[in-house]
Scaffold this active site. Structure first.
Site, PDB file in Angstrom:
ATOM      1  N   HIS A  74      37.358  46.468  42.567  1.00  0.00           N
ATOM      2  CA  HIS A  74      37.088  45.046  42.796  1.00  0.00           C
ATOM      3  C   HIS A  74      35.612  44.763  42.527  1.00  0.00           C
ATOM      4  O   HIS A  74      34.736  45.447  43.063  1.00  0.00           O
ATOM      5  CB  HIS A  74      37.408  44.663  44.244  1.00  0.00           C
ATOM      6  CG  HIS A  74      38.878  44.549  44.518  1.00  0.00           C
ATOM      7  ND1 HIS A  74      39.375  44.094  45.720  1.00  0.00           N
ATOM      8  CD2 HIS A  74      39.956  44.812  43.741  1.00  0.00           C
ATOM      9  CE1 HIS A  74      40.702  44.095  45.676  1.00  0.00           C
ATOM     10  NE2 HIS A  74      41.065  44.530  44.491  1.00  0.00           N
ATOM     11  N   TYR A 102      38.496  36.714  52.846  1.00  0.00           N
ATOM     12  CA  TYR A 102      38.069  36.621  54.245  1.00  0.00           C
ATOM     13  C   TYR A 102      38.075  35.141  54.609  1.00  0.00           C
ATOM     14  O   TYR A 102      37.335  34.346  54.015  1.00  0.00           O
ATOM     15  CB  TYR A 102      36.662  37.184  54.420  1.00  0.00           C
ATOM     16  CG  TYR A 102      36.546  38.679  54.223  1.00  0.00           C
ATOM     17  CD1 TYR A 102      36.448  39.535  55.315  1.00  0.00           C
ATOM     18  CD2 TYR A 102      36.526  39.240  52.946  1.00  0.00           C
ATOM     19  CE1 TYR A 102      36.332  40.905  55.145  1.00  0.00           C
ATOM     20  CE2 TYR A 102      36.413  40.608  52.767  1.00  0.00           C
ATOM     21  CZ  TYR A 102      36.319  41.437  53.870  1.00  0.00           C
ATOM     22  OH  TYR A 102      36.207  42.793  53.703  1.00  0.00           O
ATOM     23  N   PRO A 110      35.579  46.103  61.741  1.00  0.00           N
ATOM     24  CA  PRO A 110      36.071  46.296  60.373  1.00  0.00           C
ATOM     25  C   PRO A 110      35.724  45.174  59.411  1.00  0.00           C
ATOM     26  O   PRO A 110      35.987  45.290  58.209  1.00  0.00           O
ATOM     27  CB  PRO A 110      37.586  46.399  60.567  1.00  0.00           C
ATOM     28  CG  PRO A 110      37.855  45.651  61.828  1.00  0.00           C
ATOM     29  CD  PRO A 110      36.667  45.878  62.702  1.00  0.00           C
ATOM     30  N   LYS A 150      32.893  48.927  56.660  1.00  0.00           N
ATOM     31  CA  LYS A 150      31.823  49.931  56.648  1.00  0.00           C
ATOM     32  C   LYS A 150      32.168  51.246  57.338  1.00  0.00           C
ATOM     33  O   LYS A 150      31.434  52.220  57.188  1.00  0.00           O
ATOM     34  CB  LYS A 150      30.565  49.357  57.333  1.00  0.00           C
ATOM     35  CG  LYS A 150      29.943  48.185  56.602  1.00  0.00           C
ATOM     36  CD  LYS A 150      29.511  48.584  55.220  1.00  0.00           C
ATOM     37  CE  LYS A 150      29.087  47.393  54.387  1.00  0.00           C
ATOM     38  NZ  LYS A 150      29.260  47.630  52.957  1.00  0.00           N
ATOM     39  N   TYR A 157      27.647  44.405  50.925  1.00  0.00           N
ATOM     40  CA  TYR A 157      29.090  44.663  50.872  1.00  0.00           C
ATOM     41  C   TYR A 157      29.395  45.823  49.930  1.00  0.00           C
ATOM     42  O   TYR A 157      30.207  46.700  50.258  1.00  0.00           O
ATOM     43  CB  TYR A 157      29.837  43.410  50.423  1.00  0.00           C
ATOM     44  CG  TYR A 157      31.334  43.498  50.634  1.00  0.00           C
ATOM     45  CD1 TYR A 157      31.907  43.091  51.833  1.00  0.00           C
ATOM     46  CD2 TYR A 157      32.174  43.988  49.632  1.00  0.00           C
ATOM     47  CE1 TYR A 157      33.281  43.168  52.035  1.00  0.00           C
ATOM     48  CE2 TYR A 157      33.548  44.081  49.831  1.00  0.00           C
ATOM     49  CZ  TYR A 157      34.099  43.662  51.023  1.00  0.00           C
ATOM     50  OH  TYR A 157      35.448  43.757  51.220  1.00  0.00           O
TER      51      TYR A 157
END
Length: 392
Positions: free
Chosen positions: A72, A201, A293, A297, A385
């Site tokens: 991704h 998200y 979560p 990480k 990220y």
């Protein structure tokens, strides 16, 4: 039994450390209190940072990951009806993440250890660590009704939050930092196509939601629920209906539902202990720190821990001196706290808090709006990220 490094825990952290040490010519034994099948049955996260991907490749266990993992180059934030894609590769010089389940990482590492003839002890009962401050620490455990002793030079505690490693450090040595959140994640696994090619998200007045995946045909979805909620209260129908409510209309319309094959609630907390070493015991992964979560990480932090620890153990072995290991905790905690910060930030930005006042809520909204409207802000989100450098 004798070895150079005793590794407590056969999760991905312990097995990856064992693999890295094996390739460096450092003898090690993995001791695990659960059965092999139990370890492989645990369903965990599955988003790998670029640094973790690179480390698995360096460890020689990436063949199946590279075939089956889904790369991704971005992810999406859904803020009520507003949708914002965060490009990961552009601001980070081509870095990306990969969707590949933690269970699959564990399976690959187990297979590599078997092929290399690495020693592993499963179903070890009553594990105890001794003489941690001496030059000859040792581990005791029961196997097949017999008490066994494993002598070693160093011990790596990779046995998770509830493991024996951290509990073996005397009282008063460790400082604990913790934040417990007033909600958890209700997660389901279903054999349905993901609703999106990238993770979504979602922040919504009803609570946070996450659309994730394990493969092109298996999806993983999450809903924020109160910390008092029970799985039994959530039928499949109720879960899918609530997920649709928290997603933008076009995403909800594209959602394909079906029977769930796993359903559970995970509490959210932030936790760190300092230092991450005591004598000849070195903590790694969940034994030393836990993150919510939200920032993906947990596994990646564990990989960073053992990557650095393996490098320092090799340096110590080559030099015949334990001096390189003295700074393990200091060095690894720099990265740990940065990841804790990002996971806390993502959690704070995207969840609803039951006791939050209107001013705080609007400040959170303004902060996220500011960052999304700034190239530098988007780059900051992307580099965190995709993953900060492994070795600090």
């Amino acid at each position: 039994m004798k070895t150079q490094v005793a590794i407590i825990g056969a999760g991905p952290a312990g097995l990856l450390l064992g693999q890295l040490l094996q390739r460096s010519g450092i003898d090690n034994v993995v001791v695990e209190r659960r059965s092999r099948d139990y370890v492989l049955s645990r369903i965990r996260a599955g988003v790998l940072e670029q640094g973790t991907i690179d480390l698995l490749r360096a460890a020689g266990v990436s063949a199946r990951m590279d075939r089956e993992g889904i790369v991704h180059h971005g992810f999406e934030l859904a803020l009520e009806a507003r949708r914002e894609r965060i490009d990961l590769s552009g601001p980070t010089g081509g870095r990306a993440v990969m969707v590949y389940g933690q269970t699959e990482v564990t399976r690959d590492l187990m297979a590599a250890r078997d092929a290399a003839g690495g020693a592993s002890v499963y179903e070890a009962d009553d594990v105890a660590l001794h003489s941690l401050e001496s030059e000859q620490p040792f581990v005791e455990f029961n196997r097949d009704g017999e008490r066994e002793r494993l002598e070693c030079d160093y011990i790596a505690g990779c046995d998770g939050y509830h493991g024996v490693s951290r509990a073996s450090i005397p009282a008063g040595v460790l400082r604990e930092y913790e934040r417990v959140y007033p909600f958890g994640w209700l997660g389901v696994l279903s054999d349905t196509p993901p609703v999106s090619e990238e993770l979504i998200y979602a922040r919504h007045a009803r609570g946070f939601a996450l659309c994730s995946m394990r493969s092109a045909t298996r999806s993983r979805y999450y809903l924020q629920v109160p910390d008092t909620e029970q799985v039994a209260n959530w039928s499949d129908e109720r879960f899918w209906d609530e997920l649709r409510r928290r997603l933008p209309e076009d995403v909800a319309a594209a959602l394909i539902t079906g029977p769930t094959i796993e359903k559970s609630i995970a509490p959210l907390r932030s936790f760190v202990v300092e230092p991450m070493q005591y004598g000849r015991l070195f903590l790694a992964g969940d034994a030393a720190h836990i993150v919510p979560p939200t920032g993906a990480k947990g596994l990646n932090l564990a990989a960073g821990d053992v990557g650095l620890l393996a490098s320092l153990l090799k340096q110590a072995n080559d030099e015949g001196s334990g001096l390189p290991l003295q700074r393990y905790s200091e060095r690894v905690l720099r990265r740990v706290w940065k990841a804790e910060r990002f996971s806390w930030w993502m959690t704070s930005m995207l969840h609803t808090f039951p006791d939050e006042d209107g001013f705080t809520r609007r400040i959170r909204e303004a902060e996220l709006d500011y960052l999304l409207g700034s190239a530098a802000g988007r780059a900051t989100i992307a580099e965190n990220y995709a993953g900060l450098p492994m070795q600090q």
